[in-house]
Write an enzyme that holds these catalytic residues in place. Structure first.
Site, PDB file in Angstrom:
ATOM      1  N   SER A   9      12.591   2.746 -11.645  1.00 62.12           N
ATOM      2  CA  SER A   9      11.956   2.660 -10.330  1.00 62.12           C
ATOM      3  C   SER A   9      12.977   2.554  -9.198  1.00 62.12           C
ATOM      4  O   SER A   9      13.936   1.785  -9.271  1.00 62.12           O
ATOM      5  CB  SER A   9      11.017   1.456 -10.279  1.00 62.12           C
ATOM      6  OG  SER A   9      10.455   1.333  -8.993  1.00 62.12           O
ATOM      7  N   SER A  11      11.736   1.767  -6.205  1.00 63.44           N
ATOM      8  CA  SER A  11      11.041   0.927  -5.230  1.00 63.44           C
ATOM      9  C   SER A  11      11.869  -0.275  -4.782  1.00 63.44           C
ATOM     10  O   SER A  11      11.855  -0.607  -3.585  1.00 63.44           O
ATOM     11  CB  SER A  11       9.696   0.465  -5.801  1.00 63.44           C
ATOM     12  OG  SER A  11       8.807   1.553  -5.910  1.00 63.44           O
ATOM     13  N   THR A  56       2.432   0.215 -10.876  1.00 60.73           N
ATOM     14  CA  THR A  56       2.527   1.597 -11.293  1.00 60.73           C
ATOM     15  C   THR A  56       1.872   1.729 -12.662  1.00 60.73           C
ATOM     16  O   THR A  56       1.248   0.790 -13.159  1.00 60.73           O
ATOM     17  CB  THR A  56       3.999   2.071 -11.287  1.00 60.73           C
ATOM     18  OG1 THR A  56       4.045   3.482 -11.497  1.00 60.73           O
ATOM     19  CG2 THR A  56       4.838   1.360 -12.328  1.00 60.73           C
ATOM     20  N   LYS A  60      -2.831   0.616 -12.672  1.00 58.12           N
ATOM     21  CA  LYS A  60      -3.554   0.842 -11.427  1.00 58.12           C
ATOM     22  C   LYS A  60      -5.054   0.603 -11.537  1.00 58.12           C
ATOM     23  O   LYS A  60      -5.683   0.209 -10.554  1.00 58.12           O
ATOM     24  CB  LYS A  60      -3.268   2.245 -10.902  1.00 58.12           C
ATOM     25  CG  LYS A  60      -1.817   2.423 -10.465  1.00 58.12           C
ATOM     26  CD  LYS A  60      -1.560   3.789  -9.872  1.00 58.12           C
ATOM     27  CE  LYS A  60      -0.112   3.924  -9.444  1.00 58.12           C
ATOM     28  NZ  LYS A  60       0.170   5.235  -8.805  1.00 58.12           N
ATOM     29  N   ASP A  96      -1.476   4.664  -2.291  1.00 62.77           N
ATOM     30  CA  ASP A  96      -1.108   5.986  -2.792  1.00 62.77           C
ATOM     31  C   ASP A  96      -1.809   7.094  -2.009  1.00 62.77           C
ATOM     32  O   ASP A  96      -1.196   8.100  -1.648  1.00 62.77           O
ATOM     33  CB  ASP A  96      -1.479   6.126  -4.275  1.00 62.77           C
ATOM     34  CG  ASP A  96      -0.457   5.512  -5.210  1.00 62.77           C
ATOM     35  OD1 ASP A  96       0.730   5.427  -4.827  1.00 62.77           O
ATOM     36  OD2 ASP A  96      -0.836   5.121  -6.334  1.00 62.77           O
ATOM     37  N   ALA A 120      -5.863  13.207 -14.496  1.00 57.58           N
ATOM     38  CA  ALA A 120      -7.047  12.427 -14.120  1.00 57.58           C
ATOM     39  C   ALA A 120      -6.810  10.924 -14.158  1.00 57.58           C
ATOM     40  O   ALA A 120      -7.747  10.159 -14.304  1.00 57.58           O
ATOM     41  CB  ALA A 120      -8.214  12.793 -15.045  1.00 57.58           C
ATOM     42  N   GLY A 121      -5.567  10.481 -14.008  1.00 55.19           N
ATOM     43  CA  GLY A 121      -5.269   9.052 -14.030  1.00 55.19           C
ATOM     44  C   GLY A 121      -5.400   8.408 -12.660  1.00 55.19           C
ATOM     45  O   GLY A 121      -6.074   8.919 -11.762  1.00 55.19           O
ATOM     46  N   TYR A 207       9.114  11.930  -9.925  1.00 46.41           N
ATOM     47  CA  TYR A 207      10.400  12.046  -9.233  1.00 46.41           C
ATOM     48  C   TYR A 207      11.590  11.766 -10.140  1.00 46.41           C
ATOM     49  O   TYR A 207      12.741  11.842  -9.699  1.00 46.41           O
ATOM     50  CB  TYR A 207      10.452  11.128  -8.005  1.00 46.41           C
ATOM     51  CG  TYR A 207      10.411   9.646  -8.297  1.00 46.41           C
ATOM     52  CD1 TYR A 207      11.573   8.942  -8.611  1.00 46.41           C
ATOM     53  CD2 TYR A 207       9.218   8.938  -8.238  1.00 46.41           C
ATOM     54  CE1 TYR A 207      11.544   7.581  -8.850  1.00 46.41           C
ATOM     55  CE2 TYR A 207       9.178   7.581  -8.476  1.00 46.41           C
ATOM     56  CZ  TYR A 207      10.351   6.903  -8.786  1.00 46.41           C
ATOM     57  OH  TYR A 207      10.315   5.549  -9.033  1.00 46.41           O
TER      58      TYR A 207
END
Length: 257
Positions: A9, A11, A56, A60, A96, A120-121, A207
């Protein structure tokens, strides 16, 4: 940042750069490995010094269950990527979806009649919310047929027209003006051979690694590209402001990313 895995990550770099630029002494953001089974206990164990949490995969959806209050937008989506400490407990939000919209606006997409969605998550649920802002109908391509049905309540709540298509037909996604891929690493690699002659906007939520084969092929064909890094920045900007009640220093956060 909670999730599994989270070692990759970026973040922490984004948020910590924001704290430094905003002169928020004593603020710190870190990453903690946590799966769905461990989330309730971990959240319960956190002391009052914890201002907020980013979430994440795969947290979620389950995040809604540990929140004392859920923002109506996150409830409609059925997924939250943010928990903020409030006097009454943890408040769940979804940044998001607005992050996707801001990334697409920055890339020049304000409206589109049709959007193709891969996966589809939890991130796909946010993509449907973004489609609502873009006035787009959505065709969703899923590896598991029942997964599309799980998205229908989200689409109905947000007044988005949703059409399900099989994963075997996913190469047709590139005929849409905008393609958003939310599938895990490697799942969409075979679409690198798809026909990009219509030059759709391709938004790949991954990413790491970057570019994905999908993004690289689309870029080579002259398609405009939005990456998971763009989403990561804009969803973090909203999280920063929810956590701190301070204006996010976007330039510093972008530079760190």
């Amino acid at each position: 940042m909670l999730g599994s895995p989270v070692s990759h990550s970026r973040s922490p770099a984004i948020h910590n750069a924001g704290y430094a630029a905003a002169s928020l002494a004593g603020w710190e953001y870190t990453a903690i490995e946590c799966d769905e089974a461990g989330l309730p206990g971990l959240v319960e164990s956190l002391g009052p010094e914890w201002a907020g949490l980013s979430l994440t995969m795969p947290l979620k959806e389950v995040a809604l269950a540990v929140a004392g209050l859920v923002d109506p937008f996150a409830a409609a989506i059925g997924a939250a990527n943010t928990l903020v400490r409030r006097p009454y407990g943890w408040h769940a939000y979804n940044t998001d979806a607005p992050g996707m919209v801001r990334a697409l606006l920055e890339a020049g997409v304000a409206r589109t009649p049709r959007l193709a969605l891969l996966g589809a998550g939890g991130t796909a649920r946010a993509a449907i919310a973004a489609a609502a802002s873009l006035a787009a109908d959505v065709t969703v391509y899923t590896r598991r047929p029942a997964a599309a049905d799980e998205l229908r309540p989200v689409a109905e709540a947000l007044d988005v027209e949703l059409t399900a298509a099989p994963w075997s037909a996913a190469a047709e996604a590139t005929t849409a003006p905008v393609v958003i891929s939310t599938v895990p690493k490697g799942a969409a690699d075979h679409l690198a051979t798809a026909d990009f002659s219509g030059r759709p906007m391709v938004f790949d939520a991954i990413y790491d690694p970057w570019p994905t084969p999908l993004a690289a092929a689309a870029r080579a064909a002259g398609c405009p590209i939005v990456s998971g890094l763009d989403l990561l920045l804009w969803q973090a900007v909203d999280q920063f402001e929810l956590f701190t009640s301070a204006k996010a220093p976007v330039a510093a956060m972008r530079a760190a990313l």
